[in-house]
Design a protein around this motif. Structure first.
Motif, PDB file in Angstrom:
ATOM      1  N   VAL A  16       0.838  -1.200   0.000  1.00  0.00           N
ATOM      2  CA  VAL A  16       0.000   0.000   0.000  1.00  0.00           C
ATOM      3  C   VAL A  16       0.877   1.256   0.000  1.00  0.00           C
ATOM      4  N   LYS A  17       1.980   1.215   0.745  1.00  0.00           N
ATOM      5  CA  LYS A  17       2.913   2.362   0.776  1.00  0.00           C
ATOM      6  C   LYS A  17       3.454   2.656  -0.635  1.00  0.00           C
ATOM      7  N   ALA A  20       0.660   4.121  -2.709  1.00  0.00           N
ATOM      8  CA  ALA A  20       0.273   5.470  -2.278  1.00  0.00           C
ATOM      9  C   ALA A  20       1.324   6.501  -2.687  1.00  0.00           C
ATOM     10  N   THR A 135     -10.698  -5.183   2.121  1.00  0.00           N
ATOM     11  CA  THR A 135      -9.561  -4.471   1.542  1.00  0.00           C
ATOM     12  C   THR A 135      -8.591  -4.057   2.637  1.00  0.00           C
ATOM     13  N   SER A 136      -7.522  -3.387   2.233  1.00  0.00           N
ATOM     14  CA  SER A 136      -6.539  -2.911   3.201  1.00  0.00           C
ATOM     15  C   SER A 136      -7.109  -1.791   4.081  1.00  0.00           C
ATOM     16  N   LYS A 137      -8.288  -1.248   3.693  1.00  0.00           N
ATOM     17  CA  LYS A 137      -8.867  -0.127   4.449  1.00  0.00           C
ATOM     18  C   LYS A 137     -10.201  -0.442   5.099  1.00  0.00           C
ATOM     19  N   ASP A 157      -4.909   3.476  -3.898  1.00  0.00           N
ATOM     20  CA  ASP A 157      -3.940   2.956  -2.921  1.00  0.00           C
ATOM     21  C   ASP A 157      -4.600   1.957  -1.965  1.00  0.00           C
ATOM     22  N   GLU A 158      -5.675   1.316  -2.450  1.00  0.00           N
ATOM     23  CA  GLU A 158      -6.397   0.353  -1.624  1.00  0.00           C
ATOM     24  C   GLU A 158      -6.245  -1.030  -2.263  1.00  0.00           C
ATOM     25  N   LEU A 159      -5.859  -2.007  -1.467  1.00  0.00           N
ATOM     26  CA  LEU A 159      -5.646  -3.352  -2.004  1.00  0.00           C
ATOM     27  C   LEU A 159      -6.760  -4.296  -1.583  1.00  0.00           C
TER      28      LEU A 159
END
Lengths: 264, 169
Positions: A16-17, A20, A135-137, A157-159
Protein backbone atom coordinates in the motif's frame (compact mmCIF):
# COMPACT_ATOMS: atom_id res chain seq x y z
CA UNK A 1 5.52 -2.78 -23.54
CA UNK A 2 7.05 0.33 -21.94
CA UNK A 3 9.59 -0.39 -19.22
CA UNK A 4 8.74 0.01 -15.55
CA UNK A 5 10.29 -0.49 -12.14
CA UNK A 6 9.45 -3.72 -10.33
CA UNK A 7 8.75 -4.11 -6.63
CA UNK A 8 7.97 -7.24 -4.65
CA UNK A 9 6.83 -6.27 -1.15
CA UNK A 10 6.22 -8.91 1.52
CA UNK A 11 3.38 -7.23 3.43
CA UNK A 12 0.10 -5.51 2.57
CA UNK A 13 1.32 -2.41 4.45
CA UNK A 14 4.45 -2.17 2.28
CA UNK A 15 2.46 -2.74 -0.92
CA UNK A 16 0.00 0.00 0.00
CA UNK A 17 2.91 2.36 0.78
CA UNK A 18 4.38 1.77 -2.68
CA UNK A 19 1.01 2.36 -4.35
CA UNK A 20 0.27 5.47 -2.28
CA UNK A 21 3.68 7.00 -3.01
CA UNK A 22 3.28 6.72 -6.78
CA UNK A 23 -0.05 7.33 -8.53
CA UNK A 24 1.27 5.59 -11.67
CA UNK A 25 2.19 2.35 -9.87
CA UNK A 26 0.01 -0.68 -10.57
CA UNK A 27 -0.39 -3.88 -8.55
CA UNK A 28 0.16 -7.17 -10.41
CA UNK A 29 -1.16 -10.54 -9.26
CA UNK A 30 -1.36 -13.28 -11.92
CA UNK A 31 -0.74 -10.66 -14.59
CA UNK A 32 -2.87 -12.39 -17.21
CA UNK A 33 -4.96 -9.27 -17.77
CA UNK A 34 -2.45 -6.55 -16.94
CA UNK A 35 0.45 -7.83 -19.06
CA UNK A 36 -1.59 -8.17 -22.29
CA UNK A 37 -2.88 -4.62 -21.68
CA UNK A 38 0.68 -3.36 -21.19
CA UNK A 39 1.83 -5.10 -24.38
CA UNK A 40 -0.79 -3.07 -26.24
CA UNK A 41 0.55 0.06 -24.53
CA UNK A 42 -2.94 0.72 -23.18
CA UNK A 43 -1.35 1.55 -19.88
CA UNK A 44 2.00 3.02 -18.86
CA UNK A 45 2.74 2.30 -15.20
CA UNK A 46 5.91 3.75 -13.70
CA UNK A 47 6.20 0.64 -11.56
CA UNK A 48 4.44 -2.65 -10.95
CA UNK A 49 3.99 -3.97 -7.44
CA UNK A 50 4.08 -7.78 -7.44
CA UNK A 51 1.72 -9.11 -4.77
CA UNK A 52 2.87 -12.74 -4.97
CA UNK A 53 5.27 -12.44 -2.04
CA UNK A 54 2.63 -11.36 0.47
CA UNK A 55 1.59 -14.26 2.74
CA UNK A 56 -1.45 -12.33 4.10
CA UNK A 57 -3.09 -12.45 0.67
CA UNK A 58 -2.90 -16.23 0.33
CA UNK A 59 -4.98 -19.14 1.49
CA UNK A 60 -8.54 -20.44 1.52
CA UNK A 61 -10.28 -21.26 4.81
CA UNK A 62 -13.68 -21.84 6.34
CA UNK A 63 -14.59 -19.51 9.23
CA UNK A 64 -17.95 -20.53 10.67
CA UNK A 65 -20.62 -19.97 8.03
CA UNK A 66 -18.22 -18.23 5.64
CA UNK A 67 -15.55 -19.24 3.17
CA UNK A 68 -12.69 -16.75 3.18
CA UNK A 69 -10.55 -16.68 0.04
CA UNK A 70 -7.34 -14.67 -0.06
CA UNK A 71 -6.97 -12.28 -2.98
CA UNK A 72 -3.95 -14.16 -4.35
CA UNK A 73 -5.72 -17.55 -4.41
CA UNK A 74 -5.37 -18.91 -7.92
CA UNK A 75 -8.28 -20.26 -9.97
CA UNK A 76 -6.71 -23.72 -9.76
CA UNK A 77 -6.49 -23.55 -5.95
CA UNK A 78 -10.13 -22.50 -5.64
CA UNK A 79 -11.27 -25.21 -8.08
CA UNK A 80 -9.38 -27.88 -6.11
CA UNK A 81 -10.07 -26.59 -2.58
CA UNK A 82 -11.85 -29.20 -0.46
CA UNK A 83 -13.43 -26.40 1.65
CA UNK A 84 -14.85 -24.62 -1.39
CA UNK A 85 -15.98 -27.86 -3.04
CA UNK A 86 -17.87 -28.84 0.10
CA UNK A 87 -19.42 -25.47 0.95
CA UNK A 88 -19.94 -23.74 -2.43
CA UNK A 89 -19.47 -26.34 -5.18
CA UNK A 90 -20.77 -23.87 -7.81
CA UNK A 91 -17.85 -21.55 -6.99
CA UNK A 92 -15.28 -24.36 -7.26
CA UNK A 93 -16.79 -25.40 -10.58
CA UNK A 94 -16.74 -21.79 -11.83
CA UNK A 95 -13.05 -21.44 -10.93
CA UNK A 96 -12.30 -24.64 -12.85
CA UNK A 97 -14.05 -23.26 -15.94
CA UNK A 98 -12.00 -20.07 -16.32
CA UNK A 99 -9.63 -19.81 -19.28
CA UNK A 100 -7.42 -22.87 -19.63
CA UNK A 101 -5.14 -24.88 -17.33
CA UNK A 102 -2.20 -22.50 -17.75
CA UNK A 103 -4.36 -19.44 -17.06
CA UNK A 104 -5.84 -21.16 -13.98
CA UNK A 105 -2.30 -21.85 -12.74
CA UNK A 106 -1.58 -18.09 -12.66
CA UNK A 107 -4.79 -16.05 -12.53
CA UNK A 108 -6.15 -14.99 -9.13
CA UNK A 109 -9.60 -14.23 -7.74
CA UNK A 110 -8.41 -10.88 -6.41
CA UNK A 111 -7.11 -9.81 -9.79
CA UNK A 112 -10.34 -10.81 -11.53
CA UNK A 113 -12.64 -9.13 -9.00
CA UNK A 114 -10.55 -5.94 -8.81
CA UNK A 115 -10.46 -5.71 -12.61
CA UNK A 116 -14.23 -6.26 -12.97
CA UNK A 117 -14.22 -7.22 -16.63
CA UNK A 118 -17.87 -7.45 -17.73
CA UNK A 119 -17.13 -10.96 -19.08
CA UNK A 120 -15.33 -12.17 -15.94
CA UNK A 121 -16.83 -15.07 -13.96
CA UNK A 122 -16.15 -14.33 -10.27
CA UNK A 123 -18.04 -11.01 -10.05
CA UNK A 124 -21.29 -12.94 -10.63
CA UNK A 125 -20.51 -15.26 -7.70
CA UNK A 126 -19.44 -12.38 -5.44
CA UNK A 127 -22.63 -10.42 -6.19
CA UNK A 128 -25.10 -13.33 -6.10
CA UNK A 129 -23.70 -14.76 -2.88
CA UNK A 130 -23.73 -11.34 -1.21
CA UNK A 131 -20.03 -11.66 -0.45
CA UNK A 132 -17.96 -9.07 1.39
CA UNK A 133 -14.83 -7.65 -0.21
CA UNK A 134 -12.15 -7.10 2.44
CA UNK A 135 -9.56 -4.47 1.54
CA UNK A 136 -6.54 -2.91 3.20
CA UNK A 137 -8.87 -0.13 4.45
CA UNK A 138 -12.39 -1.46 4.94
CA UNK A 139 -15.07 -4.06 4.24
CA UNK A 140 -17.22 -3.47 1.17
CA UNK A 141 -20.53 -5.20 0.43
CA UNK A 142 -20.73 -6.74 -3.06
CA UNK A 143 -23.69 -4.49 -3.91
CA UNK A 144 -21.48 -1.41 -3.39
CA UNK A 145 -18.27 -2.88 -4.82
CA UNK A 146 -19.08 -3.35 -8.51
CA UNK A 147 -19.66 -0.03 -10.29
CA UNK A 148 -19.82 -0.88 -13.98
CA UNK A 149 -17.34 -1.79 -16.71
CA UNK A 150 -13.81 -2.19 -15.24
CA UNK A 151 -14.87 0.02 -12.31
CA UNK A 152 -15.05 -0.84 -8.62
CA UNK A 153 -15.18 0.96 -5.27
CA UNK A 154 -11.43 0.33 -4.82
CA UNK A 155 -9.28 3.44 -4.46
CA UNK A 156 -5.85 3.62 -6.14
CA UNK A 157 -3.94 2.96 -2.92
CA UNK A 158 -6.40 0.35 -1.62
CA UNK A 159 -5.65 -3.35 -2.00
CA UNK A 160 -8.14 -6.17 -2.18
CA UNK A 161 -7.08 -8.55 0.60
CA UNK A 162 -9.75 -11.27 0.69
CA UNK A 163 -13.32 -12.12 -0.21
CA UNK A 164 -15.71 -13.56 2.36
CA UNK A 165 -18.44 -15.72 0.88
CA UNK A 166 -21.42 -16.72 3.03
CA UNK A 167 -22.11 -20.44 2.61
CA UNK A 168 -25.38 -20.64 0.65
CA UNK A 169 -28.18 -23.15 1.00
CA UNK A 170 -28.03 -23.60 -2.75
CA UNK A 171 -26.08 -22.02 -5.59
CA UNK A 172 -25.62 -22.65 -9.29
CA UNK A 173 -23.89 -21.07 -12.27
CA UNK A 174 -24.30 -21.37 -16.01
CA UNK A 175 -22.67 -19.45 -18.83
CA UNK A 176 -22.66 -19.32 -22.61
CA UNK A 177 -19.13 -18.89 -23.89
CA UNK A 178 -18.12 -17.24 -27.09
CA UNK A 179 -17.06 -20.22 -29.20
CA UNK A 180 -13.75 -18.61 -30.22
CA UNK A 181 -12.55 -16.52 -27.28
CA UNK A 182 -14.38 -18.62 -24.66
CA UNK A 183 -15.28 -15.42 -22.81
CA UNK A 184 -18.75 -15.22 -21.29
CA UNK A 185 -21.49 -13.96 -23.64
CA UNK A 186 -24.03 -14.20 -20.84
CA UNK A 187 -23.93 -15.96 -17.50
CA UNK A 188 -26.16 -16.32 -14.47
CA UNK A 189 -25.26 -17.14 -10.88
CA UNK A 190 -28.23 -17.98 -8.66
CA UNK A 191 -28.00 -18.35 -4.90
CA UNK A 192 -30.30 -19.03 -1.99
CA UNK A 193 -28.69 -17.52 1.09
CA UNK A 194 -29.94 -16.61 4.58
CA UNK A 195 -31.03 -13.17 3.31
CA UNK A 196 -33.07 -14.62 0.44
CA UNK A 197 -32.53 -15.35 -3.23
CA UNK A 198 -30.05 -13.40 -5.34
CA UNK A 199 -29.44 -13.64 -9.09
CA UNK A 200 -26.40 -12.01 -10.72
CA UNK A 201 -25.93 -11.70 -14.49
CA UNK A 202 -22.46 -11.36 -16.05
CA UNK A 203 -21.22 -11.04 -19.62
CA UNK A 204 -24.45 -9.61 -20.96
CA UNK A 205 -24.20 -6.01 -19.77
CA UNK A 206 -21.46 -3.41 -19.25
CA UNK A 207 -21.04 -4.79 -15.74
CA UNK A 208 -22.40 -7.52 -13.50
CA UNK A 209 -25.95 -6.76 -12.28
CA UNK A 210 -28.76 -8.28 -10.22
CA UNK A 211 -31.89 -9.58 -11.94
CA UNK A 212 -34.57 -8.64 -9.40
CA UNK A 213 -37.56 -10.09 -11.29
CA UNK A 214 -35.88 -13.50 -11.29
CA UNK A 215 -34.99 -13.14 -7.62
CA UNK A 216 -38.67 -12.53 -6.77
CA UNK A 217 -39.82 -15.47 -8.90
CA UNK A 218 -37.26 -17.86 -7.40
CA UNK A 219 -38.12 -16.71 -3.87
CA UNK A 220 -41.69 -17.88 -4.48
CA UNK A 221 -40.76 -21.03 -6.39
CA UNK A 222 -37.20 -22.34 -6.62
CA UNK A 223 -37.29 -24.15 -9.95
CA UNK A 224 -36.01 -23.58 -13.51
CA UNK A 225 -39.64 -23.08 -14.64
CA UNK A 226 -39.98 -20.07 -12.33
CA UNK A 227 -37.56 -18.03 -14.48
CA UNK A 228 -38.40 -19.58 -17.85
CA UNK A 229 -40.83 -16.83 -18.82
CA UNK A 230 -39.02 -13.86 -17.33
CA UNK A 231 -37.67 -11.72 -20.12
CA UNK A 232 -34.53 -9.68 -19.58
CA UNK A 233 -34.93 -6.25 -21.26
CA UNK A 234 -32.29 -5.76 -23.99
CA UNK A 235 -31.90 -2.05 -23.20
CA UNK A 236 -28.36 -1.28 -22.11
CA UNK A 237 -26.96 -4.77 -22.78
CA UNK A 238 -23.79 -5.26 -24.83
CA UNK A 239 -24.13 -5.43 -28.59
CA UNK A 240 -21.12 -6.32 -30.73
CA UNK A 241 -19.94 -8.60 -33.55
CA UNK A 242 -20.38 -11.61 -31.26
CA UNK A 243 -24.04 -11.02 -30.49
CA UNK A 244 -26.76 -8.39 -30.36
CA UNK A 245 -28.25 -7.05 -27.14
CA UNK A 246 -31.46 -8.96 -27.98
CA UNK A 247 -29.51 -12.22 -28.33
CA UNK A 248 -27.77 -11.65 -24.99
CA UNK A 249 -31.11 -10.79 -23.36
CA UNK A 250 -32.48 -14.11 -24.58
CA UNK A 251 -29.40 -15.92 -23.26
CA UNK A 252 -29.89 -14.41 -19.80
CA UNK A 253 -33.17 -16.33 -19.35
CA UNK A 254 -31.68 -19.54 -20.73
CA UNK A 255 -28.61 -19.29 -18.49
CA UNK A 256 -30.74 -18.49 -15.43
CA UNK A 257 -32.81 -21.63 -16.05
CA UNK A 258 -29.66 -23.72 -16.39
CA UNK A 259 -28.13 -22.16 -13.28
CA UNK A 260 -31.17 -23.09 -11.17
CA UNK A 261 -31.04 -26.62 -12.57
CA UNK A 262 -27.30 -26.71 -11.78
CA UNK A 263 -28.01 -25.63 -8.19
CA UNK A 264 -30.47 -28.51 -7.75
CA UNK B 1 19.09 -3.11 -13.71
CA UNK B 2 17.31 -5.67 -11.55
CA UNK B 3 18.59 -9.22 -11.42
CA UNK B 4 16.68 -12.47 -11.62
CA UNK B 5 18.07 -15.74 -10.32
CA UNK B 6 16.34 -18.90 -11.37
CA UNK B 7 17.02 -22.51 -12.21
CA UNK B 8 16.40 -23.53 -15.80
CA UNK B 9 16.51 -27.25 -16.59
CA UNK B 10 18.49 -27.82 -13.41
CA UNK B 11 21.10 -25.14 -14.05
CA UNK B 12 21.17 -21.92 -12.01
CA UNK B 13 21.32 -18.58 -13.85
CA UNK B 14 21.54 -14.99 -12.64
CA UNK B 15 20.65 -12.50 -15.35
CA UNK B 16 20.15 -8.74 -15.45
CA UNK B 17 16.77 -7.91 -16.97
CA UNK B 18 14.45 -4.95 -17.41
CA UNK B 19 11.25 -4.78 -15.41
CA UNK B 20 9.30 -5.46 -18.60
CA UNK B 21 11.38 -8.47 -19.74
CA UNK B 22 9.12 -11.49 -20.20
CA UNK B 23 10.10 -14.94 -19.04
CA UNK B 24 9.99 -16.19 -22.63
CA UNK B 25 12.35 -13.37 -23.69
CA UNK B 26 14.76 -14.33 -20.93
CA UNK B 27 14.66 -17.98 -22.06
CA UNK B 28 14.96 -17.36 -25.79
CA UNK B 29 17.05 -14.22 -26.11
CA UNK B 30 19.30 -14.31 -23.07
CA UNK B 31 19.70 -18.04 -22.38
CA UNK B 32 19.32 -18.96 -26.08
CA UNK B 33 16.82 -21.70 -25.30
CA UNK B 34 14.79 -21.20 -28.46
CA UNK B 35 12.75 -24.39 -28.17
CA UNK B 36 10.08 -22.39 -26.35
CA UNK B 37 8.12 -20.51 -29.01
CA UNK B 38 6.13 -17.29 -29.14
CA UNK B 39 2.98 -17.69 -31.21
CA UNK B 40 0.18 -15.29 -30.35
CA UNK B 41 2.00 -13.39 -27.56
CA UNK B 42 -1.42 -12.96 -25.89
CA UNK B 43 -1.61 -16.10 -23.70
CA UNK B 44 -4.02 -17.90 -25.99
CA UNK B 45 -2.02 -20.27 -28.23
CA UNK B 46 0.21 -22.08 -25.73
CA UNK B 47 3.34 -22.30 -27.92
CA UNK B 48 5.25 -20.71 -25.01
CA UNK B 49 4.23 -23.18 -22.30
CA UNK B 50 6.98 -24.07 -19.82
CA UNK B 51 6.84 -25.44 -16.28
CA UNK B 52 7.44 -23.25 -13.24
CA UNK B 53 7.89 -25.39 -10.13
CA UNK B 54 6.15 -28.25 -11.93
CA UNK B 55 3.11 -26.31 -13.18
CA UNK B 56 2.48 -25.49 -16.82
CA UNK B 57 2.32 -21.75 -17.50
CA UNK B 58 2.41 -19.41 -20.47
CA UNK B 59 5.84 -17.79 -20.41
CA UNK B 60 4.77 -14.94 -22.73
CA UNK B 61 2.54 -13.58 -19.97
CA UNK B 62 4.90 -13.78 -17.02
CA UNK B 63 7.61 -11.25 -16.20
CA UNK B 64 11.09 -12.71 -15.88
CA UNK B 65 11.25 -11.10 -12.43
CA UNK B 66 8.09 -12.94 -11.39
CA UNK B 67 10.00 -16.19 -11.93
CA UNK B 68 12.78 -15.20 -9.51
CA UNK B 69 13.70 -18.09 -7.23
CA UNK B 70 11.74 -20.67 -9.21
CA UNK B 71 12.65 -23.86 -11.05
CA UNK B 72 11.80 -23.61 -14.73
CA UNK B 73 11.69 -26.57 -17.10
CA UNK B 74 11.61 -26.04 -20.86
CA UNK B 75 11.38 -28.47 -23.78
CA UNK B 76 15.20 -28.61 -23.81
CA UNK B 77 15.15 -30.04 -20.29
CA UNK B 78 13.11 -33.17 -21.06
CA UNK B 79 15.44 -35.55 -22.88
CA UNK B 80 18.19 -37.35 -20.98
CA UNK B 81 21.80 -36.22 -21.55
CA UNK B 82 22.35 -39.29 -23.76
CA UNK B 83 19.56 -38.12 -26.05
CA UNK B 84 16.87 -40.54 -24.86
CA UNK B 85 13.58 -38.75 -25.35
CA UNK B 86 11.00 -38.20 -22.61
CA UNK B 87 8.09 -40.64 -23.08
CA UNK B 88 5.88 -37.73 -24.20
CA UNK B 89 8.40 -36.66 -26.84
CA UNK B 90 8.79 -40.27 -27.95
CA UNK B 91 5.01 -40.61 -28.24
CA UNK B 92 4.73 -37.42 -30.29
CA UNK B 93 7.30 -38.87 -32.69
CA UNK B 94 5.77 -42.32 -32.74
CA UNK B 95 2.23 -41.09 -33.39
CA UNK B 96 3.25 -38.35 -35.82
CA UNK B 97 1.68 -35.76 -33.54
CA UNK B 98 3.10 -32.82 -35.43
CA UNK B 99 3.23 -31.32 -38.86
CA UNK B 100 5.01 -27.96 -38.88
CA UNK B 101 6.11 -28.41 -35.27
CA UNK B 102 5.58 -24.83 -34.15
CA UNK B 103 3.07 -25.66 -31.42
CA UNK B 104 4.87 -28.87 -30.42
CA UNK B 105 7.08 -27.63 -27.55
CA UNK B 106 4.07 -26.05 -25.84
CA UNK B 107 1.91 -29.09 -26.56
CA UNK B 108 4.49 -31.44 -25.04
CA UNK B 109 5.00 -29.30 -21.93
CA UNK B 110 1.24 -28.87 -21.40
CA UNK B 111 0.66 -32.60 -21.98
CA UNK B 112 3.27 -33.66 -19.43
CA UNK B 113 1.71 -31.45 -16.75
CA UNK B 114 -1.76 -32.73 -17.67
CA UNK B 115 -0.71 -36.39 -17.40
CA UNK B 116 1.25 -35.85 -14.17
CA UNK B 117 -1.81 -34.25 -12.51
CA UNK B 118 -4.03 -37.23 -13.44
CA UNK B 119 -2.37 -40.40 -12.15
CA UNK B 120 -5.63 -42.32 -12.58
CA UNK B 121 -5.49 -41.67 -16.31
CA UNK B 122 -7.28 -39.38 -18.75
CA UNK B 123 -10.05 -40.19 -21.19
CA UNK B 124 -9.85 -38.90 -24.76
CA UNK B 125 -12.40 -36.20 -23.83
CA UNK B 126 -10.34 -35.12 -20.83
CA UNK B 127 -7.20 -34.93 -22.94
CA UNK B 128 -9.00 -32.73 -25.48
CA UNK B 129 -10.35 -30.46 -22.73
CA UNK B 130 -6.92 -30.34 -21.13
CA UNK B 131 -5.46 -28.98 -24.35
CA UNK B 132 -7.84 -26.01 -24.41
CA UNK B 133 -4.92 -23.63 -23.97
CA UNK B 134 -2.87 -25.02 -26.87
CA UNK B 135 -3.65 -24.29 -30.49
CA UNK B 136 -2.41 -26.34 -33.46
CA UNK B 137 -3.14 -24.63 -36.78
CA UNK B 138 -2.12 -27.65 -38.86
CA UNK B 139 -5.22 -29.22 -37.24
CA UNK B 140 -3.19 -32.13 -35.99
CA UNK B 141 -5.18 -32.64 -32.83
CA UNK B 142 -6.17 -36.27 -33.49
CA UNK B 143 -2.62 -37.57 -33.42
CA UNK B 144 -1.66 -35.29 -30.55
CA UNK B 145 -4.48 -36.78 -28.48
CA UNK B 146 -3.41 -40.32 -29.45
CA UNK B 147 0.19 -39.57 -28.49
CA UNK B 148 -0.80 -38.24 -25.06
CA UNK B 149 -3.06 -41.24 -24.44
CA UNK B 150 -0.16 -43.57 -25.23
CA UNK B 151 2.41 -41.58 -23.27
CA UNK B 152 0.32 -41.54 -20.11
CA UNK B 153 0.52 -45.33 -19.85
CA UNK B 154 4.29 -45.23 -20.11
CA UNK B 155 4.60 -42.28 -17.70
CA UNK B 156 2.43 -44.00 -15.11
CA UNK B 157 4.32 -47.29 -15.51
CA UNK B 158 1.37 -49.18 -16.94
CA UNK B 159 3.39 -49.98 -20.02
CA UNK B 160 7.16 -50.05 -20.39
CA UNK B 161 7.25 -48.66 -23.90
CA UNK B 162 4.91 -47.41 -26.57
CA UNK B 163 2.86 -50.02 -28.38
CA UNK B 164 4.16 -49.61 -31.86
CA UNK B 165 1.40 -51.68 -33.40
CA UNK B 166 -1.13 -49.02 -32.42
CA UNK B 167 0.82 -46.37 -34.27
CA UNK B 168 0.60 -48.39 -37.47
CA UNK B 169 -3.21 -48.27 -37.43
Amino acid sequence: MYDFAYHKPTSVADAVKLLAADPDARPISGGHTLLPALKHRLNKPSSVVDLSGIAELKGIRREGDRIVIGAMAKHKEIAESAEVQAAIPALAKMAGSIGDIQVRNRGTIGGSVANNDPAADYPAAVLALGATVVTSKRRIAADEFFQGMFTTALQPDELLVAIEFPVPQRAGYAKMRNPASRYVMAGAFVAKIADGVRVAINGAGPGVFRQKAMEAALSANWSPDAVANIKQPADGLNSDIHGSAEYRAHLVTVMAKRAVADAG
Amino acid sequence: MPQVTLSVNGKSHTVEVEGRTLLVELLRERLRLTGTHVGCDTSQCGACVVHIDGESVKSCTILALQADGTQVTTIEGLAKPDGTLHPMQEAFREYHALQCGFCTPGMVMAAIDLVQKHPAGLSEKEIREGLEGNLCRCTGYHNIVKAIAAAQDVMHGRRSELARAEAAE
